[in-house]
Enzyme design. Structure first.
Site, mmCIF file in Angstrom:
data_model
loop_
_atom_site.group_PDB
_atom_site.id
_atom_site.type_symbol
_atom_site.label_atom_id
_atom_site.label_comp_id
_atom_site.label_asym_id
_atom_site.label_seq_id
_atom_site.Cartn_x
_atom_site.Cartn_y
_atom_site.Cartn_z
ATOM 1 N N ASP A 10 0.857 -1.198 0.000
ATOM 2 C CA ASP A 10 0.000 0.000 0.000
ATOM 3 C C ASP A 10 0.891 1.246 0.000
ATOM 4 O O ASP A 10 2.092 1.161 0.275
ATOM 5 C CB ASP A 10 -0.905 0.010 1.247
ATOM 6 N N SER A 11 0.279 2.398 -0.229
ATOM 7 C CA SER A 11 1.020 3.665 -0.160
ATOM 8 C C SER A 11 1.544 3.906 1.257
ATOM 9 O O SER A 11 2.490 4.655 1.455
ATOM 10 C CB SER A 11 0.115 4.820 -0.577
ATOM 11 N N TYR A 42 -0.940 8.875 -2.132
ATOM 12 C CA TYR A 42 -0.931 8.702 -3.582
ATOM 13 C C TYR A 42 -2.109 9.438 -4.241
ATOM 14 O O TYR A 42 -2.082 9.687 -5.437
ATOM 15 C CB TYR A 42 -1.092 7.210 -3.936
ATOM 16 N N GLY A 43 -3.161 9.690 -3.431
ATOM 17 C CA GLY A 43 -4.460 10.127 -3.955
ATOM 18 C C GLY A 43 -4.442 11.231 -4.989
ATOM 19 O O GLY A 43 -5.211 11.203 -5.943
ATOM 20 N N CYS A 73 -4.291 -1.393 -2.096
ATOM 21 C CA CYS A 73 -4.440 0.055 -2.267
ATOM 22 C C CYS A 73 -5.322 0.279 -3.490
ATOM 23 O O CYS A 73 -4.949 -0.108 -4.604
ATOM 24 C CB CYS A 73 -3.054 0.658 -2.493
ATOM 25 N N ASN A 74 -6.475 0.886 -3.284
ATOM 26 C CA ASN A 74 -7.382 1.131 -4.409
ATOM 27 C C ASN A 74 -6.736 2.063 -5.438
ATOM 28 O O ASN A 74 -6.884 1.869 -6.641
ATOM 29 C CB ASN A 74 -8.676 1.790 -3.919
ATOM 30 N N THR A 75 -6.025 3.062 -4.957
ATOM 31 C CA THR A 75 -5.446 4.068 -5.848
ATOM 32 C C THR A 75 -4.387 3.431 -6.747
ATOM 33 O O THR A 75 -4.389 3.635 -7.967
ATOM 34 C CB THR A 75 -4.837 5.219 -5.015
ATOM 35 N N GLU A 152 -2.437 8.222 8.660
ATOM 36 C CA GLU A 152 -0.974 8.222 8.670
ATOM 37 C C GLU A 152 -0.439 8.972 9.894
ATOM 38 O O GLU A 152 0.628 8.660 10.397
ATOM 39 C CB GLU A 152 -0.432 8.897 7.394
ATOM 40 N N CYS A 184 -11.104 3.139 -0.115
ATOM 41 C CA CYS A 184 -9.679 3.384 0.129
ATOM 42 C C CYS A 184 -9.322 2.574 1.368
ATOM 43 O O CYS A 184 -10.077 2.577 2.346
ATOM 44 C CB CYS A 184 -9.437 4.877 0.374
ATOM 45 N N THR A 185 -8.189 1.875 1.304
ATOM 46 C CA THR A 185 -7.877 0.941 2.389
ATOM 47 C C THR A 185 -7.464 1.641 3.686
ATOM 48 O O THR A 185 -7.374 0.993 4.728
ATOM 49 C CB THR A 185 -6.788 -0.054 1.948
ATOM 50 N N HIS A 186 -7.216 2.929 3.634
ATOM 51 C CA HIS A 186 -6.970 3.670 4.885
ATOM 52 C C HIS A 186 -8.275 3.863 5.671
ATOM 53 O O HIS A 186 -8.255 3.945 6.897
ATOM 54 C CB HIS A 186 -6.379 5.059 4.601
HETATM 55 N N1 DGL Z 1 -4.774 3.312 0.764
HETATM 56 C C1 DGL Z 1 -4.929 3.895 -0.499
HETATM 57 C C2 DGL Z 1 -6.137 3.504 -1.259
HETATM 58 O O1 DGL Z 1 -6.674 2.457 -0.997
HETATM 59 C C3 DGL Z 1 -4.183 5.106 -0.926
HETATM 60 C C4 DGL Z 1 -4.346 6.328 -0.139
HETATM 61 C C5 DGL Z 1 -3.384 7.393 -0.600
HETATM 62 O O2 DGL Z 1 -2.179 7.150 -0.524
HETATM 63 O O3 DGL Z 1 -3.867 8.439 -1.022
HETATM 64 O O4 DGL Z 1 -6.588 4.191 -2.120
#
Ligand code: DGL
Length: 267
Positions: A10-11, A42-43, A73-75, A152, A184-186
């Site tokens: 993941d990011s 990453y968004g 990570c979805n992104t 984070e 988003c996994t966060h």
């Molecule tokens: N955890 C991430 C996701 O699922 C990325 C979040 C990020 O880095 O912006 O999209």
């Protein structure tokens, strides 16, 4: 049979929500988690940048001998999954997509909300999935502004963090939705705050963690790659940031492992 670890990437910290589900579902499997940390979030980044980070992450996981990679990570999935699969076509690579399908299939009000990063919501992959399942469903798209930074930034959430979540989630409450998809996994780490804003309105919060764990199991079976039953799993943590960040991943994972252990005892 294959006792090599599964790589989860993941990011940053967010993919630990996926790591947790994989561990709960497949407790014999060893896992190596790579939380970039250096380039997070990453968004708002370009597809090219995210693809480069994802490629470096897979290379690093392969150096550590993984048998499969889960892009938790979805992104990164929306930006890079096709590229990763064509470069490493011999290895199963699992991606993350917002749970739009189950939300669309179960909504009673025919309106759902999807919370995700700017990049994910604008991606072709998301727009295609949304179009496929939402023929008679309205999909309200919302960027979880500041959510990744919250996860984070700290592990204990108070009034300040609640306020950030409330500002994004409360405006959804009068839209007639009955499902909120965490794309988003966060975001699963913010679930208690999101549910506090929702209160008792009967709106269900859905994430993709459990579905991804089932998909991983299916692929392990299909390619005869499951770890030996009763094997003692190992857990390793990597980052492109510094040792302090890596320790944070370890601590966060320890909390999840302790919860998973309690969960087993209660079963
Ligand atoms: N955890 C991430 C996701 O699922 C990325 C979040 C990020 O880095 O912006 O999209």
């Amino acid at each position: 049979m294959n006792n090599a670890p599964i790589g989860v990437y993941d990011s940053g910290i967010g993919g630990l929500s996926v790591w947790d589900q994989i561990h709960r579902h497949l407790p014999d499997e060893s896992l190596i988690y790579l939380g970039d940390g250096k380039n997070c979030p990453y968004g708002g980044r370009s597809r090219e940048d995210i693809t480069r980070f994802a490629e470096e992450a897979v290379e690093e996981l392969l150096r550590h001998g993984v048998k499969m990679v889960v892009v938790g990570c979805n992104t990164a999935t929306t930006a890079a999954i096709e590229h990763l699969r064509s470069r490493w076509s011999e290895m199963p690579i699992v991606g993350l997509e917002p749970a739009v399908k189950p939300a669309c299939l179960t909504t009673q009000t025919h309106r759902i909300a999807v919370l995700a990063t700017e990049h994910s919501l604008a991606s072709d992959m998301f727009l295609r999935t949304a179009a496929r399942y939402s023929e008679d469903v309205e999909v309200v798209k919302v960027v979880g502004e500041g959510f990744v930074e919250l996860v984070e930034g700290c592990d204990e959430f108070g009034d300040k963090e609640y306020e950030v979540v409330r500002r994004v989630v409360e405006p959804l409450m009068d839209k007639g939705i009955d499902r909120v998809v965490l794309g988003c996994t966060h975001y699963p780490f913010l679930r208690p705050l999101i549910e506090r804003v929702i209160g008792n309105r009967g709106i269900e919060v859905i994430d993709s963690g459990a579905a991804v764990a089932r998909r991983v199991e299916w692929l392990l079976e299909r390619y005869d790659m499951r770890a030996e039953q009763g094997a003692t799993p190992t857990f390793e943590f990597l980052t492109f940031a510094d040792e302090e960040y890596r320790q944070r991943l370890v601590r966060k994972a320890d909390v999840l492992l302790a919860r998973a252990a309690n969960f087993d005892v209660r079963k």
